[in-house]
Structure formats: C-alpha cells, structure tokens
Design a protein around this motif. Structure first.
Motif, PDB file in Angstrom:
ATOM      1  N   UNK A 110     -47.702  17.589  21.545  1.00 24.24           N
ATOM      2  CA  UNK A 110     -48.941  17.155  22.182  1.00 24.24           C
ATOM      3  C   UNK A 110     -49.982  18.275  22.183  1.00 24.24           C
ATOM      4  N   UNK A 111     -49.557  19.488  22.536  1.00 23.72           N
ATOM      5  CA  UNK A 111     -50.492  20.618  22.597  1.00 23.72           C
ATOM      6  C   UNK A 111     -51.111  20.905  21.238  1.00 23.72           C
ATOM      7  N   UNK A 112     -50.294  20.876  20.196  1.00 24.65           N
ATOM      8  CA  UNK A 112     -50.800  21.149  18.851  1.00 24.65           C
ATOM      9  C   UNK A 112     -51.778  20.064  18.399  1.00 24.65           C
ATOM     10  N   UNK A 113     -51.430  18.808  18.637  1.00 24.24           N
ATOM     11  CA  UNK A 113     -52.309  17.708  18.223  1.00 24.24           C
ATOM     12  C   UNK A 113     -53.640  17.755  18.965  1.00 24.24           C
ATOM     13  N   UNK A 114     -53.600  18.095  20.245  1.00 21.74           N
ATOM     14  CA  UNK A 114     -54.831  18.153  21.043  1.00 21.74           C
ATOM     15  C   UNK A 114     -55.752  19.263  20.544  1.00 21.74           C
ATOM     16  N   UNK A 115     -55.212  20.460  20.306  1.00 23.74           N
ATOM     17  CA  UNK A 115     -56.070  21.574  19.892  1.00 23.74           C
ATOM     18  C   UNK A 115     -56.620  21.355  18.484  1.00 23.74           C
ATOM     19  N   UNK A 116     -55.822  20.768  17.600  1.00 24.04           N
ATOM     20  CA  UNK A 116     -56.314  20.487  16.248  1.00 24.04           C
ATOM     21  C   UNK A 116     -57.396  19.421  16.291  1.00 24.04           C
ATOM     22  N   UNK A 117     -57.212  18.406  17.139  1.00 28.49           N
ATOM     23  CA  UNK A 117     -58.233  17.365  17.280  1.00 28.49           C
ATOM     24  C   UNK A 117     -59.527  17.944  17.847  1.00 28.49           C
ATOM     25  N   UNK A 118     -59.415  18.872  18.801  1.00 29.28           N
ATOM     26  CA  UNK A 118     -60.608  19.539  19.346  1.00 29.28           C
ATOM     27  C   UNK A 118     -61.348  20.281  18.248  1.00 29.28           C
ATOM     28  N   UNK A 119     -60.607  20.917  17.365  1.00 29.23           N
ATOM     29  CA  UNK A 119     -61.230  21.674  16.280  1.00 29.23           C
ATOM     30  C   UNK A 119     -61.983  20.752  15.321  1.00 29.23           C
ATOM     31  N   UNK A 120     -61.340  19.647  14.932  1.00 24.39           N
ATOM     32  CA  UNK A 120     -61.998  18.748  13.982  1.00 24.39           C
ATOM     33  C   UNK A 120     -63.245  18.111  14.592  1.00 24.39           C
ATOM     34  N   UNK A 121     -63.186  17.794  15.881  1.00 25.36           N
ATOM     35  CA  UNK A 121     -64.365  17.241  16.542  1.00 25.36           C
ATOM     36  C   UNK A 121     -65.472  18.271  16.653  1.00 25.36           C
ATOM     37  N   UNK A 122     -65.112  19.503  17.003  1.00 31.44           N
ATOM     38  CA  UNK A 122     -66.109  20.560  17.151  1.00 31.44           C
ATOM     39  C   UNK A 122     -66.776  20.874  15.817  1.00 31.44           C
TER      40      UNK A 122
END
Length: 208
Positions: A110-122
């Motif tokens: 979950x932590x990895x998916x959340x941070x990667x998703x934040x990066x792609x959105x940013x």
C-alpha cells in the motif's frame, strides 16, 4: 497479498525509471531534449526551486529504502543493487513475491503504491492532453509495455486498452512482442497493440 497485487506492484515499480528521470529534469531545470545550445538564462529569470518535488523525491527514496530493508530483514536476500530510486525499484521488483510471506507485506504494498501514485499525479501523468491526429500516427511506432500502455492509450483515444487487455491480447496471440527489456519487461510496438485491440473482440462485446 494476492498474485494480482504482486503483478500490479511490478507494473508500478516499472514506472520508477521514468519517474526518477522526470523528477531529475524538474529539479535541475534541464530540458528533456538536453539542448544546451541556446543562451543561458540569468539567475533572476529562473523559476523558484520546486522544493515540493525535492520533498516528494526524498519521500519516494525513503519509502523504497525502507521496503528493501524490510525484505532483507524478513526474507534474507542481500541487497546488491545501486543507491538510486531506479535501482531500489528494480531490486524490489525482482524480490516482490517475498512480500506475500511477510506480515508487513500488505502495508508495504500500500505504501509503495500510494507514493508512486503521488509522484505520477504530481508530474501530471494523469492529466496528459490527447494527441493530435498527426501525433497519433507517429506514436504508432512507439514501444510500450503492459505498465505504460494505458497512459498512451488514453492519449490516442483507445478506450479499454490497459495492462490487462494487453496481456490478454498477447495470451491470445493477437499481438506479438518485439523484444524484452533488460529488466524483463516485454516490449510491444504501439501500432500492433492498437490494431490488435481494435480487431479482437472483448468478451463483453463478443457475448453481446
């Protein structure tokens, strides 16, 4: 963790080389083409340093390092890769099935998916504009993987084309790979994928 979640994590980790590259470009102010032939801008004309991206890059690296440490401590494989976001991601992708046997596996996932998703959105990957007709035709020669096909499919208007659809097309023999990358990612030519997606009925359409 299910096998599907493990596969999904692999796709997410496959985005890290491009994320690291895009973050580096944004943080250093370099152009994507690397063209340095033009006049240098004066310091006062440069935009403010994107501190939020630096914080995000640091958080991403810290999360990856923590995940690597957890896998090493829980399952024993020694870390033998480099000190970069890409290197950590590649190592985790190689040892991702270890998460299924770890008590903290789901939390790490979950932590990895959340941070990667934040990066792609940013980085604006979720808000890319559609390609013009001429650009769509040129894009047919682009090379894609299961993890990258959905983003470009949206830009060329290929509804329903995602990683699962591409894997199904490949399984049916409707599309053939052109090569395999060093990290094991199967490479396809976008034009071949688009044609196969158009010409191969989905189960929903064929059963209607």
């Amino acid at each position: 963790m299910t096998d599907a979640e493990v596969d999904y994590l692999a796709d997410q980790l496959a985005l890290l080389p491009e994320i690291e590259r895009e973050l580096a470009i944004a943080l250093t102010g370099q152009s994507r083409t690397g063209d340095s032939s033009g006049p240098r801008s004066q310091p006062r004309s440069r935009p403010p340093y994107p501190i939020h991206l630096q914080v995000l890059a640091d958080e991403l690296k810290a999360m990856l390092v923590a995940a690597v440490r957890d896998v090493v401590e829980a399952r024993g494989p020694a870390y033998d890769s480099g000190d970069t976001i890409t290197a950590c991601g590649a190592w985790l992708a190689k040892h991702r099935t270890a998460l299924q046997a770890m008590d903290s596996g789901i939390e790490t996932f979950d932590d990895l998916c959340v941070i990667i998703d934040r990066c792609t959105k940013c980085l604006g990957w979720h808000q890319v504009p559609p390609l013009a007709p001429a650009e769509r035709e040129a894009a047919r020669s682009a090379i894609v993987t299961a993890s990258t096909v959905e983003a470009i499919a949206k830009r060329v208007g290929a509804q329903g084309l995602n990683d699962k659809r591409l894997r199904l097309l490949a399984k049916r023999g409707a599309v053939r790979s052109v090569s395999v990358a060093a990290d094991g990612s199967v490479l396809y030519r976008l034009g071949d994928v688009l044609d196969a997606h158009r010409d191969t009925p989905s189960r929903r359409r064929s059963s209607a």
